[in-house]
Design a protein around this motif. Structure first.
Motif, PDB file in Angstrom:
ATOM      1  N   ARG A   9     -14.804  -7.903   6.838  1.00 32.79           N
ATOM      2  CA  ARG A   9     -15.316  -7.373   5.708  1.00 32.79           C
ATOM      3  C   ARG A   9     -14.347  -6.705   5.017  1.00 32.79           C
ATOM      4  O   ARG A   9     -14.633  -5.884   3.884  1.00 32.79           O
ATOM      5  N   SER A  10     -13.246  -7.201   4.914  1.00 32.63           N
ATOM      6  CA  SER A  10     -11.923  -6.574   4.021  1.00 32.63           C
ATOM      7  C   SER A  10     -11.885  -7.529   2.897  1.00 32.63           C
ATOM      8  O   SER A  10     -12.151  -8.539   2.833  1.00 32.63           O
ATOM      9  N   PHE A  11     -11.131  -6.699   1.790  1.00 30.76           N
ATOM     10  CA  PHE A  11     -10.623  -7.502   0.607  1.00 30.76           C
ATOM     11  C   PHE A  11      -9.230  -7.103   0.480  1.00 30.76           C
ATOM     12  O   PHE A  11      -9.099  -6.131   0.617  1.00 30.76           O
ATOM     13  N   VAL A  12      -8.828  -7.796  -0.253  1.00 34.89           N
ATOM     14  CA  VAL A  12      -7.184  -7.650  -0.767  1.00 34.89           C
ATOM     15  C   VAL A  12      -6.991  -7.521  -2.345  1.00 34.89           C
ATOM     16  O   VAL A  12      -7.691  -8.553  -2.974  1.00 34.89           O
ATOM     17  N   ARG A  13      -6.303  -6.644  -2.773  1.00 30.72           N
ATOM     18  CA  ARG A  13      -6.014  -6.558  -3.954  1.00 30.72           C
ATOM     19  C   ARG A  13      -4.699  -6.351  -4.163  1.00 30.72           C
ATOM     20  O   ARG A  13      -3.743  -5.795  -3.421  1.00 30.72           O
ATOM     21  N   HIS A  14      -4.055  -7.098  -5.226  1.00 27.98           N
ATOM     22  CA  HIS A  14      -2.661  -6.972  -5.647  1.00 27.98           C
ATOM     23  C   HIS A  14      -2.549  -6.254  -6.912  1.00 27.98           C
ATOM     24  O   HIS A  14      -3.038  -6.753  -7.869  1.00 27.98           O
ATOM     25  N   PHE A  15      -1.778  -5.542  -6.940  1.00 29.52           N
ATOM     26  CA  PHE A  15      -1.413  -4.593  -8.328  1.00 29.52           C
ATOM     27  C   PHE A  15       0.111  -5.045  -8.651  1.00 29.52           C
ATOM     28  O   PHE A  15       0.806  -4.780  -8.021  1.00 29.52           O
ATOM     29  N   THR A  16       0.030  -5.626  -9.717  1.00 30.56           N
ATOM     30  CA  THR A  16       1.236  -6.430 -10.533  1.00 30.56           C
ATOM     31  C   THR A  16       1.870  -5.741 -11.605  1.00 30.56           C
ATOM     32  O   THR A  16       2.675  -6.326 -11.986  1.00 30.56           O
ATOM     33  N   SER A  17       1.265  -4.650 -11.754  1.00 29.52           N
ATOM     34  CA  SER A  17       1.717  -3.993 -13.102  1.00 29.52           C
ATOM     35  C   SER A  17       1.779  -2.357 -12.806  1.00 29.52           C
ATOM     36  O   SER A  17       0.846  -2.055 -12.262  1.00 29.52           O
ATOM     37  N   PRO A  18       2.906  -1.671 -13.416  1.00 29.22           N
ATOM     38  CA  PRO A  18       2.789  -0.260 -12.895  1.00 29.22           C
ATOM     39  C   PRO A  18       1.449   0.476 -13.783  1.00 29.22           C
ATOM     40  O   PRO A  18       1.038   1.107 -13.041  1.00 29.22           O
ATOM     41  N   GLU A  19       1.331  -0.100 -14.917  1.00 31.74           N
ATOM     42  CA  GLU A  19       0.088   0.554 -15.543  1.00 31.74           C
ATOM     43  C   GLU A  19      -1.262   0.309 -14.875  1.00 31.74           C
ATOM     44  O   GLU A  19      -2.066   1.224 -14.636  1.00 31.74           O
ATOM     45  N   ARG A  20      -1.416  -0.867 -14.506  1.00 27.76           N
ATOM     46  CA  ARG A  20      -2.721  -1.308 -13.478  1.00 27.76           C
ATOM     47  C   ARG A  20      -2.787  -0.446 -12.483  1.00 27.76           C
ATOM     48  O   ARG A  20      -3.639   0.009 -11.787  1.00 27.76           O
ATOM     49  N   LEU A  21      -1.517  -0.438 -11.474  1.00 31.63           N
ATOM     50  CA  LEU A  21      -1.549   0.367 -10.411  1.00 31.63           C
ATOM     51  C   LEU A  21      -1.744   1.751 -10.630  1.00 31.63           C
ATOM     52  O   LEU A  21      -2.546   2.202  -9.721  1.00 31.63           O
ATOM     53  N   SER A  59       9.231  -8.288  -9.723  1.00 30.79           N
ATOM     54  CA  SER A  59       7.775  -8.429  -9.883  1.00 30.79           C
ATOM     55  C   SER A  59       7.043  -7.395  -8.801  1.00 30.79           C
ATOM     56  O   SER A  59       7.171  -7.350  -7.820  1.00 30.79           O
ATOM     57  N   LEU A  60       6.491  -6.462  -9.392  1.00 27.92           N
ATOM     58  CA  LEU A  60       5.747  -5.720  -8.456  1.00 27.92           C
ATOM     59  C   LEU A  60       4.486  -6.217  -7.708  1.00 27.92           C
ATOM     60  O   LEU A  60       3.715  -7.037  -8.243  1.00 27.92           O
ATOM     61  N   ASP A  61       4.553  -5.844  -6.587  1.00 32.08           N
ATOM     62  CA  ASP A  61       3.168  -6.328  -5.743  1.00 32.08           C
ATOM     63  C   ASP A  61       2.787  -5.421  -4.608  1.00 32.08           C
ATOM     64  O   ASP A  61       3.243  -5.557  -3.566  1.00 32.08           O
ATOM     65  N   VAL A  62       1.999  -4.588  -5.099  1.00 33.01           N
ATOM     66  CA  VAL A  62       1.516  -3.629  -4.022  1.00 33.01           C
ATOM     67  C   VAL A  62       0.206  -4.108  -3.629  1.00 33.01           C
ATOM     68  O   VAL A  62      -0.519  -4.491  -4.386  1.00 33.01           O
ATOM     69  N   ALA A  75       0.911  -1.936   1.240  1.00 29.89           N
ATOM     70  CA  ALA A  75       1.919  -2.415   1.559  1.00 29.89           C
ATOM     71  C   ALA A  75       2.779  -2.214  -0.187  1.00 29.89           C
ATOM     72  O   ALA A  75       2.630  -3.219  -1.078  1.00 29.89           O
ATOM     73  N   PRO A  76       3.537  -1.276  -0.204  1.00 37.21           N
ATOM     74  CA  PRO A  76       4.119  -1.091  -1.450  1.00 37.21           C
ATOM     75  C   PRO A  76       5.363  -1.951  -1.518  1.00 37.21           C
ATOM     76  O   PRO A  76       6.357  -1.522  -1.281  1.00 37.21           O
ATOM     77  N   MET A  77       5.165  -3.086  -2.267  1.00 39.34           N
ATOM     78  CA  MET A  77       6.458  -4.176  -2.377  1.00 39.34           C
ATOM     79  C   MET A  77       6.702  -4.653  -3.635  1.00 39.34           C
ATOM     80  O   MET A  77       6.066  -4.263  -4.606  1.00 39.34           O
TER      81      MET A  77
END
Length: 127
Positions: A9-21, A59-62, A75-77
């Protein structure tokens, strides 16, 4: 067949902007992922500061894997703007400091690796 059962029951989030992160990345204690951070690069504050400072032409992809217990893995990528696009760990090239994925346990790491592998882009893990 995975070595461990994936985090249920996991879910994944991708943070693609420093502000949203900075605004939305859940906070965690240094030991919340089941072990102490062995380096400052495994902390939330470092990930946010590094993204705000260094992400310009990439492109940020945390990637954050969460479940009922909270954050299971991070995964800080970033993805390079080169062709072909390549994923690599946030801040490693700029600072020549080691970095790692952050995970609660082996099952969380396996689940995170499935997400990273599913992306399909090459991954360079300079540490």
């Amino acid at each position: 067949m995975p070595l461990h059962d994936p985090v249920e029951r996991s879910f994944v989030r991708h943070f693609t902007s420093p502000e949203r992160l900075a605004a939305e990345l859940p906070r965690w204690e240094d030991t919340a992922l089941g072990r102490s951070a062995s380096t400052p690069m495994q902390t939330r504050s470092w990930i946010v500061a590094c993204a705000e400072t260094f992400v310009r032409d990439e492109s940020l992809d945390v990637i954050v894997l969460e479940d009922a217990g909270g954050i299971a893995a991070v995964a800080p990528m970033v993805c390079s703007a080169s062709f072909p696009a390549v994923n690599h760990l946030l801040g490693v090239r700029e600072l020549s400091e080691p970095s790692d994925f952050i995970y609660r346990d082996e099952a969380a790491l396996d689940s995170l690796m499935q997400v990273v592998a599913h992306d399909g882009r090459p991954l360079i893990l300079n540490r």
